[in-house]
Design a protein around this motif. Structure first.
Motif, PDB file in Angstrom:
ATOM      1  N   HIS B   2      34.700  87.164 -44.431  1.00 51.13           N
ATOM      2  CA  HIS B   2      33.738  87.727 -43.482  1.00 51.13           C
ATOM      3  C   HIS B   2      34.263  87.620 -42.057  1.00 51.13           C
ATOM      4  O   HIS B   2      35.028  86.712 -41.743  1.00 51.13           O
ATOM      5  N   ILE B   3      33.822  88.535 -41.231  1.00 53.31           N
ATOM      6  CA  ILE B   3      34.105  88.466 -39.789  1.00 53.31           C
ATOM      7  C   ILE B   3      32.775  88.569 -39.072  1.00 53.31           C
ATOM      8  O   ILE B   3      32.025  89.528 -39.292  1.00 53.31           O
ATOM      9  N   HIS B   5      31.045  88.259 -35.167  1.00 53.96           N
ATOM     10  CA  HIS B   5      31.142  88.051 -33.728  1.00 53.96           C
ATOM     11  C   HIS B   5      29.777  87.618 -33.206  1.00 53.96           C
ATOM     12  O   HIS B   5      28.751  88.158 -33.631  1.00 53.96           O
ATOM     13  N   ILE B  37      38.615  80.226 -39.541  1.00 47.79           N
ATOM     14  CA  ILE B  37      38.929  79.884 -38.150  1.00 47.79           C
ATOM     15  C   ILE B  37      37.840  80.438 -37.245  1.00 47.79           C
ATOM     16  O   ILE B  37      37.141  81.400 -37.591  1.00 47.79           O
ATOM     17  N   ALA B  39      37.641  81.812 -33.234  1.00 55.97           N
ATOM     18  CA  ALA B  39      38.338  82.144 -31.990  1.00 55.97           C
ATOM     19  C   ALA B  39      37.292  82.217 -30.878  1.00 55.97           C
ATOM     20  O   ALA B  39      36.280  82.908 -31.009  1.00 55.97           O
ATOM     21  N   PHE B  41      36.639  83.083 -26.989  1.00 56.19           N
ATOM     22  CA  PHE B  41      37.295  83.950 -25.997  1.00 56.19           C
ATOM     23  C   PHE B  41      36.361  84.148 -24.810  1.00 56.19           C
ATOM     24  O   PHE B  41      35.225  84.600 -24.983  1.00 56.19           O
ATOM     25  N   THR B 102      41.706  78.761 -30.562  1.00 57.26           N
ATOM     26  CA  THR B 102      41.446  78.997 -31.985  1.00 57.26           C
ATOM     27  C   THR B 102      41.368  77.651 -32.698  1.00 57.26           C
ATOM     28  O   THR B 102      42.277  76.834 -32.559  1.00 57.26           O
ATOM     29  N   LEU B 133      32.806  85.025 -26.151  1.00 53.00           N
ATOM     30  CA  LEU B 133      32.721  85.644 -27.476  1.00 53.00           C
ATOM     31  C   LEU B 133      33.224  84.660 -28.525  1.00 53.00           C
ATOM     32  O   LEU B 133      34.304  84.078 -28.376  1.00 53.00           O
ATOM     33  N   THR B 135      34.298  84.475 -32.384  1.00 49.82           N
ATOM     34  CA  THR B 135      34.635  85.263 -33.570  1.00 49.82           C
ATOM     35  C   THR B 135      34.966  84.313 -34.713  1.00 49.82           C
ATOM     36  O   THR B 135      35.861  83.465 -34.586  1.00 49.82           O
ATOM     37  N   MET B 137      36.076  83.970 -38.630  1.00 49.50           N
ATOM     38  CA  MET B 137      36.679  84.674 -39.778  1.00 49.50           C
ATOM     39  C   MET B 137      36.845  83.673 -40.904  1.00 49.50           C
ATOM     40  O   MET B 137      37.396  82.589 -40.703  1.00 49.50           O
ATOM     41  N   GLY B 138      36.368  84.058 -42.100  1.00 52.53           N
ATOM     42  CA  GLY B 138      36.536  83.132 -43.207  1.00 52.53           C
ATOM     43  C   GLY B 138      35.612  83.486 -44.342  1.00 52.53           C
ATOM     44  O   GLY B 138      35.115  84.598 -44.444  1.00 52.53           O
TER      45      GLY B 138
END
Lengths: 139, 139, 139
Positions: B2-3, B5, B37, B39, B41, B102, B133, B135, B137-138
């Motif tokens: 999945h991603i 934000h 992970i 991220a 930003f 990250t 932001l 983000t 992912m995992g």
């Protein structure tokens, strides 16, 4: 989930910042990825990737001047000077900045703020061809 | 895979470090991602994201003092000063630190070390609303 | 798409750079991932992860000397000194460098340039056991 690697060749003309924002965005457009991250990685130890103010050129000149003063060429304790007085300072400036940068992608666009641009920061006096790897992960 | 934000709004009150560790962890909890992970930003060029010692406030004050000395306001060669004496130093401090960080996620938790915290490092004198932001992912 | 976390223990012997390029590559080999990214994250606030010139040891010595001069021990305004004169400088050097680095993986190999190596940069005088998290995402 897709992973796409692409390359960017950046021609530099001595010390300073070269904006590559549009080139990175083009690679994202080409990849078809709408949602994910892009990792921008420079394969050299004498230049950097930085995100910087992209509106006013005086900000870039002041930044370059600051680095020239912080890491002067030909400091008397430098022993690594095979390639000239800008050799060792270029490695130090790289360590003080970044080799890679990771930016989120939403709706196919890098999510930079209003004043942010992606730059290759050249630390050598001579012109160079620089190789930047663009890795796009997402869907 | 999945991603996700998400956004974080951080209200700063002049120069210094604001811890956002718990806010980032909350976004991970909300995402349901257990393994991957994150991220982090920041969408500005006059503040940074850093990971720093989060136990002793004197460490943060010494860090702020170091940056005030390393990049003084109103250096006589700065020409980019439309927004005041802290304008150009804020961009330089950002380039010397980081725009993104990250961090691995294992079992739903950011894998920070015992003394690590995630901080937004404000470089301007005035209060600001900063947009970060997140983000994830995992899986 | 796979996500694999692994750990690296790095034994340091005082201030300086320890190359970990081969150790990171071994973790990628073990993961079986051919195409993706590796995120290298150090779980401490008194050492860093940097990518640096890995051919000439004089470059590393000059870098260490530069940091000793830029962030001297026992500056008179430091108040965070519970662990000695190298305590506060170690946090500052970490903030000036990086806690994590992200490198693309293509055909199972980290895509470092010819002269790039991955290093743990120790900022403390004493020996330490350092914990580095290696997160590999890809297919």
């Amino acid at each position: 989930m897709h992973i796409r690697h692409d390359q960017l060749e950046v021609r530099t003309h001595g010390k300073g910042l070269c904006e590559i924002t549009d080139d990175v965005q083009s690679k994202i457009d080409k990849s078809g990825v709408r949602n994910g991250i892009v990792a921008i990685f420079v394969r050299h130890t004498s230049c950097s990737i930085v995100i910087m103010e992209n509106a006013d050129p005086t900000a870039r000149r002041d930044l370059e001047e600051f680095f020239d003063r912080l890491v002067p060429e030909d400091a008397d304790y430098f022993t690594h000077d095979a390639e000239g007085g800008d050799d060792m300072p270029s490695h130090i400036r790289m360590v003080l900045t970044r080799t890679s940068e990771t930016v989120p992608i939403v709706d196919g666009k890098m999510q930079l703020g209003t004043w942010q641009g992606v730059f290759l920061f050249e630390h050598r006096r001579a012109s160079h061809r620089r190789n930047v790897l663009i890795t796009i992960m997402g869907e």
